[in-house]
Design an enzyme around this catalytic site. Sequence first.
Site, short mmCIF file in Angstrom:
data_model
loop_
_atom_site.label_atom_id
_atom_site.label_comp_id
_atom_site.label_asym_id
_atom_site.label_seq_id
_atom_site.Cartn_x
_atom_site.Cartn_y
_atom_site.Cartn_z
N CYS A 1 0.84 -1.18 0.00
CA CYS A 1 0.00 0.00 0.00
C CYS A 1 0.89 1.25 0.00
O CYS A 1 1.99 1.23 0.52
CB CYS A 1 -0.95 0.10 1.21
SG CYS A 1 -2.01 -1.31 1.40
N ARG B 1 3.33 0.03 -5.19
CA ARG B 1 3.18 -0.59 -3.87
C ARG B 1 1.88 -1.38 -3.74
O ARG B 1 1.66 -2.07 -2.75
CB ARG B 1 3.24 0.48 -2.78
CG ARG B 1 4.48 1.33 -2.81
CD ARG B 1 4.48 2.32 -1.67
NE ARG B 1 4.55 1.62 -0.41
CZ ARG B 1 5.66 1.21 0.17
NH1 ARG B 1 6.81 1.44 -0.40
NH2 ARG B 1 5.62 0.58 1.32
N TRP C 1 -2.89 -2.57 -1.57
CA TRP C 1 -2.64 -3.99 -1.85
C TRP C 1 -3.40 -4.75 -0.77
O TRP C 1 -3.08 -4.64 0.41
CB TRP C 1 -1.15 -4.30 -1.78
CG TRP C 1 -0.81 -5.69 -2.24
CD1 TRP C 1 -0.63 -6.11 -3.52
CD2 TRP C 1 -0.61 -6.84 -1.41
NE1 TRP C 1 -0.33 -7.44 -3.54
CE2 TRP C 1 -0.32 -7.92 -2.25
CE3 TRP C 1 -0.65 -7.06 -0.02
CZ2 TRP C 1 -0.06 -9.20 -1.78
CZ3 TRP C 1 -0.39 -8.33 0.45
CH2 TRP C 1 -0.10 -9.39 -0.42
N ASN D 1 -0.92 1.74 5.82
CA ASN D 1 -0.14 0.72 5.13
C ASN D 1 0.39 -0.23 6.20
O ASN D 1 1.16 0.20 7.06
CB ASN D 1 1.02 1.38 4.38
CG ASN D 1 2.04 0.38 3.88
OD1 ASN D 1 1.70 -0.77 3.63
ND2 ASN D 1 3.28 0.81 3.74
N GLY D 2 -0.04 -1.48 6.16
CA GLY D 2 0.45 -2.43 7.16
C GLY D 2 -0.66 -3.39 7.54
O GLY D 2 -1.65 -3.54 6.82
N GLU E 1 15.68 -17.47 -11.79
CA GLU E 1 15.29 -16.07 -11.96
C GLU E 1 14.55 -15.86 -13.29
O GLU E 1 13.55 -15.14 -13.35
CB GLU E 1 16.54 -15.18 -11.86
CG GLU E 1 16.32 -13.70 -12.11
CD GLU E 1 15.30 -13.04 -11.18
OE1 GLU E 1 14.89 -13.64 -10.18
OE2 GLU E 1 14.89 -11.91 -11.50
N LYS F 1 10.73 -14.48 -13.57
CA LYS F 1 10.40 -13.30 -14.37
C LYS F 1 9.23 -13.60 -15.29
O LYS F 1 8.29 -12.84 -15.40
CB LYS F 1 11.63 -12.93 -15.19
CG LYS F 1 12.05 -11.54 -15.32
CD LYS F 1 12.49 -10.76 -14.12
CE LYS F 1 11.87 -11.06 -12.83
NZ LYS F 1 12.50 -10.59 -11.65
N GLU G 1 5.81 -14.21 -13.26
CA GLU G 1 5.19 -13.10 -12.54
C GLU G 1 4.60 -12.04 -13.47
O GLU G 1 3.66 -11.36 -13.10
CB GLU G 1 6.13 -12.48 -11.51
CG GLU G 1 7.27 -11.67 -12.06
CD GLU G 1 8.14 -11.05 -10.97
OE1 GLU G 1 7.63 -10.71 -9.90
OE2 GLU G 1 9.35 -10.91 -11.22
N HIS H 1 15.13 -36.70 -12.80
CA HIS H 1 14.53 -37.21 -11.56
C HIS H 1 13.05 -36.84 -11.46
O HIS H 1 12.49 -36.84 -10.37
CB HIS H 1 15.30 -36.68 -10.35
CG HIS H 1 16.73 -37.11 -10.36
ND1 HIS H 1 17.11 -38.42 -10.13
CD2 HIS H 1 17.87 -36.43 -10.62
CE1 HIS H 1 18.43 -38.52 -10.23
NE2 HIS H 1 18.91 -37.31 -10.53
N LYS I 1 5.40 -4.11 -5.23
CA LYS I 1 6.86 -3.99 -5.29
C LYS I 1 7.51 -4.25 -3.95
O LYS I 1 8.56 -4.87 -3.88
CB LYS I 1 7.21 -2.58 -5.77
CG LYS I 1 8.69 -2.34 -6.00
CD LYS I 1 9.16 -3.10 -7.20
CE LYS I 1 10.65 -2.99 -7.41
NZ LYS I 1 11.11 -4.03 -8.35
O1 M6R Z 1 12.61 -5.86 -2.08
P1 M6R Z 1 13.07 -7.28 -2.00
O2 M6R Z 1 14.27 -7.56 -2.84
O3 M6R Z 1 13.28 -7.73 -0.58
O4 M6R Z 1 11.86 -8.11 -2.59
C1 M6R Z 1 11.88 -9.51 -2.61
C2 M6R Z 1 10.83 -10.05 -3.54
O5 M6R Z 1 9.55 -9.63 -3.15
C3 M6R Z 1 11.06 -9.60 -4.99
O6 M6R Z 1 12.33 -9.94 -5.42
C4 M6R Z 1 10.01 -10.24 -5.92
O7 M6R Z 1 10.22 -11.61 -6.00
C5 M6R Z 1 10.05 -9.58 -7.29
N1 M6R Z 1 8.72 -9.37 -7.76
C6 M6R Z 1 10.77 -10.37 -8.30
O8 M6R Z 1 10.77 -9.79 -9.56
#
Ligand code: M6R
Length: 614
Positions: free
Chosen positions: A2, A27, A74, A100-101, A487, A491, A494, A510, A609
Amino acid sequence: MCGIVGYIGYRDAYPIIIKGLKRLEYRGYDSAGITLFDDSSTVVKTKGKVSDLEQTAASHDNKGKTLGMGHTRWATHGIPSDLNSHPHLSNSGKIAIVHNGIIENYAALKKMLSDNGFHFISDTDTEVLVNLIEFIKTSQNLKVGKAVQIALTQVVGAYAIAVIDADRPGEVVVAKLGSPLAIGIGKDEYFIASDASPFIEYTKRTIYLDDNEMAVISREQGFKMYSIINDKVITPIIQDIQLSLETIEKGGFDYFMLKEIHEQPHAINDTFRGRLLVDQRRINISGIEHNKEIFKNASRITIIACGTSWHAGLVAEYLFEDAARIPVEVEYASEFRYRNPVINKGDIVIAISQSGETADTLAAIKLAKENGAFVFGICNVVGSSIARAADGGAYTHAGPEIGVASTKAFTTQLTVIIMMGLRLGQLKGTIDNADFDRVAKQLAALPKLIESVLAYDKQIEKIAREYKDASNFLYLGRGYNFPAALEGALKLKEISYIHAEGYPAAEMKHGPIALIDKNMPVVVIATNKGHYEKIVSNVQEIKSRNAKIISIVTKGDESVKLLSDHVIEIPEVTEALVPILASVPLQLLSYHIAIMRGCNVDQPRNLAKSVTVE
Ligand code: M6R
């Protein structure tokens, strides 16, 4: 998650808040709302994005109101809906809050308030908090600031809040625990926001509230800060913001993600500027130099992180063990914090986080510190909670990353990690000069090499077109390329919502090999260093099951090329640097596929984010 924005001053609050909310939309973007206050207050809120809020608010008179606050959500408690959107009002309608929280003990508080005649119209924990404030204010006949302070001592959870009360027009109360909150100080005006981006064009002077701090901001009496715990007055520390407007704008790109992918050469340069001194055979990271003895005597390192940052941690495991011969464990922060990890006094714990606000990583740091560990933070956001909680650290200096999918944050984390590996190797005496020089020189050349990989964009777009309708993808790699495969898969999933898995290539046989048929695209990172022959065999195994193979290979490769349907060549570099180079085409592939599928790559569904809830 948020985002919250507030303004009190002499300008029209509405455009400032709307623009600020757009900047904070990374956010969370489930719903948005705003309240403006002068002689009378208006609350407008809606499910959806800030642009939806703008449309809904267009029918209201938003002009001439010089106090207000807004929220982009969020969802945690309660589905995304108009009713669950912030701001929330107290039962009397006099007190408004944005939050926010998470209020963890909201159920008990709600029961107590219901017993005292309060009613609730939303499913949120925030509506409980605003009514708790009202209950304390009215039952004890207090000003809203004092009521907020008492209410927060009864709350378990995390919050950054802004509160206004119709009985105190011209005043905003803000408070923080766990979630970030910045106050921008202008001349006769104040800005409130989850980060400084909403107010950088108005003022460079800011205060980042610490946990358990609150402030009462008043038109007449200015600004006063207090401790939530004991109500004592606190002297604020005003800092200069080092953020420029162009770094938070799209700069001609369609999406922040694309801009950030293209910024990588520059960002990596910023990461090693002044730290990578190739000619002097020196790495100068002050967080390490100040704690040299601790690193020299390290008998083991535990790395804690989430998501992409966890993948960076895996690369660190390979490198630190290889170059510095220090045993390394990489842990999901969310798992680490809830088991009973063996962390002893003097252990080194490295926390990696782009945002520096990830709740699980922050809690894991707390646990590590309680057990006597030395915590080193690798963060991008300067002054973030994790950066402040750590005993030492290194910023990645990637600049603001606004696209929810991490791109430049990842490759700059890896850049810090490579430099750390080199320095730890020196401190431990486990790396020879020739190896140091070779890696350091290649690291210094990376920005140029990344430029050359970015030039394959059109070729990658073509590949994307061919596979955009796939339902599944596999990503394979061995050694350092295994985290790069993870990774790449993260990507893709997501931002495009295609199911994708990353695997160590040799694990295929396996189980996952059962998934392979002619409809399965398999992305293989098969560069020529490390266990090249082994991965060639793995590619053979996949080929014989008719999978479609997209391979990332070293320039000039012959063997994997012959087996592949599509080949993306990257320049030859030492093994530890490959994940940086290999990530770039994988980012572009995900980006193009997602765009072709009509996805909003900057704001993928259900994500935010900075994940400030556990
Ligand atoms: O801000 P952070 O690096 O701690 O965030 C960790 C994850 O939330 C973040 O890397 C998330 O997986 C991203 N959406 C990946 O692209």
